[in-house]
Motif scaffolding. Structure first.
Motif, PDB file in Angstrom:
ATOM      1  N   GLU A 141      -3.957  10.040   9.866  1.00  0.00           N
ATOM      2  CA  GLU A 141      -4.782   9.595   8.398  1.00  0.00           C
ATOM      3  C   GLU A 141      -5.443   8.552   8.724  1.00  0.00           C
ATOM      4  O   GLU A 141      -6.962   8.746   8.317  1.00  0.00           O
ATOM      5  N   TYR A 275       3.319  22.889  -4.337  1.00  0.00           N
ATOM      6  CA  TYR A 275       3.858  21.637  -4.027  1.00  0.00           C
ATOM      7  C   TYR A 275       3.585  21.201  -2.684  1.00  0.00           C
ATOM      8  O   TYR A 275       3.627  21.794  -1.577  1.00  0.00           O
ATOM      9  N   GLU A 276       2.882  19.935  -2.607  1.00  0.00           N
ATOM     10  CA  GLU A 276       2.448  19.224  -1.278  1.00  0.00           C
ATOM     11  C   GLU A 276       1.669  20.270  -0.580  1.00  0.00           C
ATOM     12  O   GLU A 276       1.707  20.047   1.087  1.00  0.00           O
ATOM     13  N   LEU A 368       1.120  -5.377  -7.866  1.00  0.00           N
ATOM     14  CA  LEU A 368       0.685  -4.201  -8.533  1.00  0.00           C
ATOM     15  C   LEU A 368       1.471  -4.487 -10.190  1.00  0.00           C
ATOM     16  O   LEU A 368       2.605  -4.611 -10.088  1.00  0.00           O
ATOM     17  N   GLU A 370       2.359  -2.679 -13.518  1.00  0.00           N
ATOM     18  CA  GLU A 370       2.301  -1.290 -14.509  1.00  0.00           C
ATOM     19  C   GLU A 370       3.095  -1.608 -15.814  1.00  0.00           C
ATOM     20  O   GLU A 370       4.166  -2.642 -15.954  1.00  0.00           O
ATOM     21  N   ARG A 399       4.033  -6.631  -1.952  1.00  0.00           N
ATOM     22  CA  ARG A 399       4.599  -6.457  -0.784  1.00  0.00           C
ATOM     23  C   ARG A 399       3.937  -7.295  -0.035  1.00  0.00           C
ATOM     24  O   ARG A 399       2.621  -7.906  -0.314  1.00  0.00           O
TER      25      ARG A 399
ATOM     26  N   GLY B  24       2.585  16.686  -5.554  1.00  0.00           N
ATOM     27  CA  GLY B  24       3.195  16.146  -4.452  1.00  0.00           C
ATOM     28  C   GLY B  24       2.457  15.040  -3.521  1.00  0.00           C
ATOM     29  O   GLY B  24       1.329  14.776  -3.850  1.00  0.00           O
ATOM     30  N   ASP B  25       2.799  14.774  -2.319  1.00  0.00           N
ATOM     31  CA  ASP B  25       1.906  13.861  -1.638  1.00  0.00           C
ATOM     32  C   ASP B  25       2.130  14.206  -0.168  1.00  0.00           C
ATOM     33  O   ASP B  25       2.860  14.794   0.373  1.00  0.00           O
ATOM     34  N   LYS B  26       0.952  13.680   0.501  1.00  0.00           N
ATOM     35  CA  LYS B  26       1.036  13.629   1.978  1.00  0.00           C
ATOM     36  C   LYS B  26      -0.014  12.265   2.215  1.00  0.00           C
ATOM     37  O   LYS B  26      -0.938  12.032   2.116  1.00  0.00           O
ATOM     38  N   GLY B  27       1.247  11.408   2.628  1.00  0.00           N
ATOM     39  CA  GLY B  27       0.707   9.846   2.744  1.00  0.00           C
ATOM     40  C   GLY B  27       0.059   9.466   1.607  1.00  0.00           C
ATOM     41  O   GLY B  27       0.622   9.330   0.465  1.00  0.00           O
ATOM     42  N   ASN B  28      -1.315   8.924   1.726  1.00  0.00           N
ATOM     43  CA  ASN B  28      -1.800   8.218   0.734  1.00  0.00           C
ATOM     44  C   ASN B  28      -2.671   9.304  -0.191  1.00  0.00           C
ATOM     45  O   ASN B  28      -3.504   8.957  -1.110  1.00  0.00           O
ATOM     46  N   THR B  29      -2.409  10.462   0.082  1.00  0.00           N
ATOM     47  CA  THR B  29      -3.176  11.737  -1.011  1.00  0.00           C
ATOM     48  C   THR B  29      -2.116  12.237  -1.700  1.00  0.00           C
ATOM     49  O   THR B  29      -1.026  12.473  -1.118  1.00  0.00           O
ATOM     50  N   ASN B  31      -1.654  15.601  -3.915  1.00  0.00           N
ATOM     51  CA  ASN B  31      -1.930  17.044  -4.349  1.00  0.00           C
ATOM     52  C   ASN B  31      -1.578  17.547  -5.597  1.00  0.00           C
ATOM     53  O   ASN B  31      -0.506  16.930  -6.071  1.00  0.00           O
ATOM     54  N   LEU B  79      -7.083  17.998  -3.684  1.00  0.00           N
ATOM     55  CA  LEU B  79      -6.405  16.600  -3.233  1.00  0.00           C
ATOM     56  C   LEU B  79      -7.313  15.439  -3.327  1.00  0.00           C
ATOM     57  O   LEU B  79      -8.351  15.457  -3.557  1.00  0.00           O
ATOM     58  N   ASP B  85      -1.664   4.105  -3.838  1.00  0.00           N
ATOM     59  CA  ASP B  85      -1.417   2.640  -3.567  1.00  0.00           C
ATOM     60  C   ASP B  85      -0.799   2.679  -1.869  1.00  0.00           C
ATOM     61  O   ASP B  85       0.149   1.739  -1.934  1.00  0.00           O
ATOM     62  N   THR B  89       6.439   4.932   1.250  1.00  0.00           N
ATOM     63  CA  THR B  89       7.469   3.865   1.006  1.00  0.00           C
ATOM     64  C   THR B  89       6.646   2.434   0.876  1.00  0.00           C
ATOM     65  O   THR B  89       7.179   1.461   0.404  1.00  0.00           O
ATOM     66  N   ILE B  90       5.442   2.514   1.143  1.00  0.00           N
ATOM     67  CA  ILE B  90       4.601   1.355   1.201  1.00  0.00           C
ATOM     68  C   ILE B  90       4.158   0.985  -0.511  1.00  0.00           C
ATOM     69  O   ILE B  90       4.077   0.038  -0.846  1.00  0.00           O
ATOM     70  N   SER B  91       3.832   1.927  -0.936  1.00  0.00           N
ATOM     71  CA  SER B  91       3.400   1.844  -2.475  1.00  0.00           C
ATOM     72  C   SER B  91       4.362   1.428  -3.279  1.00  0.00           C
ATOM     73  O   SER B  91       5.477   1.413  -3.166  1.00  0.00           O
ATOM     74  N   LYS B  93       3.908   1.774  -6.758  1.00  0.00           N
ATOM     75  CA  LYS B  93       3.576   2.476  -8.019  1.00  0.00           C
ATOM     76  C   LYS B  93       5.012   3.046  -8.539  1.00  0.00           C
ATOM     77  O   LYS B  93       6.016   3.494  -7.624  1.00  0.00           O
ATOM     78  N   ASP B  95       5.110   5.894  -9.513  1.00  0.00           N
ATOM     79  CA  ASP B  95       4.909   7.402  -9.203  1.00  0.00           C
ATOM     80  C   ASP B  95       4.365   7.229  -7.669  1.00  0.00           C
ATOM     81  O   ASP B  95       3.304   7.704  -7.413  1.00  0.00           O
TER      82      ASP B  95
END
Lengths: 461, 123
Positions: A141, A275-276, A368, A370, A399, B24-29, B31, B79, B85, B89-91, B93, B95
């Protein structure tokens, strides 16, 4: 093996993730005819959790739930001739396989149980050697090289495909236990094995991959989390997990056992397909590339969806590597503010909290806020809240790479109850916990570095 | 008072009445798969729910939007970059994995032919 014309292979999903409904695999085995039980346990950072467990106890490091489950269902599996494919082995597939063998011995089954053990995905011990030979394992990424975080790496596993699963099944394994094999490979492997498909029959490989994608999240394809017509989805207390009935020509039907809840419809399968999803023409796995724009779905009876038309392309020379590394610390604190003017009170409390954190000189990577009930899931798209909103939960997360500021933050929530805006409650849980953050680092590696190290062993109880 | 202006040929309708969705997610993206509730709605979605419009809908919440078409499934895939954020696991949020970004897209309104808008309102 030459399958008889019209024969199907039935692959049933038993778990969509580590922590999914424990009754599902039992009901899949006992609730009707299936040939394979497929169980996916590994999410992106699961491996690092398992690595941590293994560092404390060399016998640990796999999905422990899998062993008592086998104790429950092995007699049924043997009696019915149902075989299992699972990546429950995590970072210790050998430990997992041996635990299954121990259970099999204890049960005194009518015949010896054969466990297929797949290893070679774990490259944690090879990282320095690989990097020294020029593999930079940069983050897919961000492009950052792995050397940036090398000293914080906790686990590193290459994603393997269906190959070793097919080999283990050919070796007459009853239960195939792997480490980081792709979710889709757990379904594709049995189908390829049964029909004797060639590994470079790309359309068929793509079809089996799509079948795997549809059932890899369990009931999410059969009525769970289904948005379209959600009120009319009946029987979710006993949802039927999805089953693929694959045919030798690469088409298949998605269904579930009779008498179970949930629904298998074009809508339920489509929601799972997207999904994903990334680029739908380019769904890349170690086994090939599937083109999701070629998938055709048709309702072919009650709770039966026929899937056909799938095209695919050759596998890529690279394998994805899942690396987990220690990032730092985080904590989330919450308080609930009551009517009247609940939202204004919560916002005022957030301002007080931030002022104090700033006065203390605490530095965070991120703070953050919310307001649950107002903007937590849809942000500003939710619009202004009802001025008479009965309550609002203030939820503040922080964090940092260092533990100290996060630790101090957790002590700044409770004081707000007596030193901040009024009508505040919901602090029964005590001080928020400081959590360690393990982050995910996706990379690519030449498959020729991995494949010679993959081993398949057949162990007997 | 007599009508002098011509009635507009379209009305604005929220996507929730035209589509369902899953994300769903892929890293910080994140979909979002947007699926037409009826196949006949798909051409409207394809025409109106463009990447730039979705980017405008999510302005301030994402850094960029890509769109892919799946006419075979009467679906569009979006996407949404930098939506989570940090993601995974870093986020921080609620969600963190973008599970309900799908429903945030369903808030968006698009112009649809008036006759269809009326039918949707009755349903």
């Amino acid at each position: 093996m030459t399958p008889a014309a019209g024969r199907t292979v039935r692959v049933a999903a038993g778990q969509g993730f580590w922590g999914d409904w424990l009754e599902a695999p039992v009901r899949q085995v006992r609730g009707g005819p299936i040939d394979y039980l497929m169980m996916d346990y590994l999410a992106e950072v699961t491996m690092s959790i398992m690595q941590k467990q293994k560092s404390r106890d060399p016998a640990a490091g796999y999905a422990r739930d899998f062993v008592p489950l086998m104790e429950r269902i092995l007699p049924d599996l043997i009696e019915r001739g149902v075989r299992v494919t699972t990546n429950a082995g995590g970072v210790n597939p050998r430990g997992c396989a041996e635990a299954v063998l121990a259970v099999a011995r204890k049960l005194g089954l009518p015949r010896r149980v054969r466990v297929g053990l797949v290893s070679g995905d774990d490259i944690l011990g090879r990282l320095d050697e690989l990097m020294a030979r020029g593999h930079d394992l940069s983050d897919m990424e961000t492009g950052r090289p792995l050397s940036d975080i090398r000293d914080r790496v906790l686990s590193a596993n290459a994603y393997l495909g269906m190959g070793p699963i097919v080999e283990a099944l050919r070796g007459r394994a009853d239960v195939v236990v792997t480490g980081r094999v792709t979710d889709t490979g757990l379904t594709l492997g049995p189908i390829v094995h049964e029909f004797g498909w060639s590994a470079d029959d790309w359309d068929k490989v793509a079809a089996g991959t799509v079948a795997g994608h549809i059932i890899e999240c369990g009931a999410q394809a059969s009525g769970g989390n289904l948005l379209k017509g959600w009120r009319s989805v009946k029987g979710l207390a006993d949802p039927g997990f999805p089953i693929v009935e694959a045919s030798a020509d690469g088409t298949f039907v998605v269904t579930k056992h009779a008498g179970t809840g949930g629904v298998v419809s074009v809508a339920s399968v489509t929601e799972q397909l997207v999904y994903e999803m990334g680029d739908p023409r380019d769904y890349i796995t170690p086994d090939g590339v599937a083109d999701f724009t070629t998938i055709r779905l048709r309702q072919a009876g009650r709770n039966r969806v026929r899937v056909s038309g799938i095209h695919g392309g050759p596998r890529t020379p690279m394998l994805k590597v899942s690396i987990a590394y220690f990032w730092g610390y985080k904590a989330v604190g919450t308080l609930v503010y009551a009517w009247p003017e609940a939202y204004d009170k919560a916002r005022a409390a957030d301002a007080v909290l931030r002022h104090r954190l700033s006065d203390l000189g605490l530095e965070f990577d991120q703070i953050l806020t919310e307001f649950v009930g107002v903007d937590a899931t849809h942000g500003r798209l939710s619009g202004p809240p009802d001025p008479d909103i009965p309550e609002v939960q203030l939820r503040v997360g922080v964090r940092a790479h260092e533990r100290a500021p996060v630790e101090r933050f957790t002590r700044e929530i409770a004081p707000l109850v007596l030193t901040g805006p009024p009508s505040v409650t919901g602090f029964a849980g005590g001080r928020p916990a400081v959590e360690e953050v393990v982050a995910y680092w996706p990379a690519l590696i030449d498959r020729r570095e991995i494949e010679p190290h993959v081993r398949v062993e057949i162990l007997e109880a | 008072m007599p009508r002098t202006t011509k009635r507009p040929a379209t009305r604005m309708v929220q996507l929730r009445y035209l589509a369902h969705a899953r994300s769903g997610d892929k890293g910080n993206t994140a979909n979002v798969g947007l699926i037409a509730l009826e196949p006949e709605y798909y051409p409207i979605l394809e025409r109106e729910v463009t990447a730039p419009r979705v980017a405008r809908h999510f302005r301030g919440m994402v850094s960029g939007v890509e769109r892919f078409e799946l006419p075979n499934l009467a679906a569009l895939n979006f996407l949404l970059h930098d939506a989570l954020d940090g993601g995974g696991t870093i986020s921080l949020k609620t969600d963190a994995q973008g599970k309900v970004y799908s429903t945030a897209l369903l808030r968006m309104a698009i112009p649809v032919p008036t006759a269809l808008a009326r039918r949707l309102a009755r349903a």
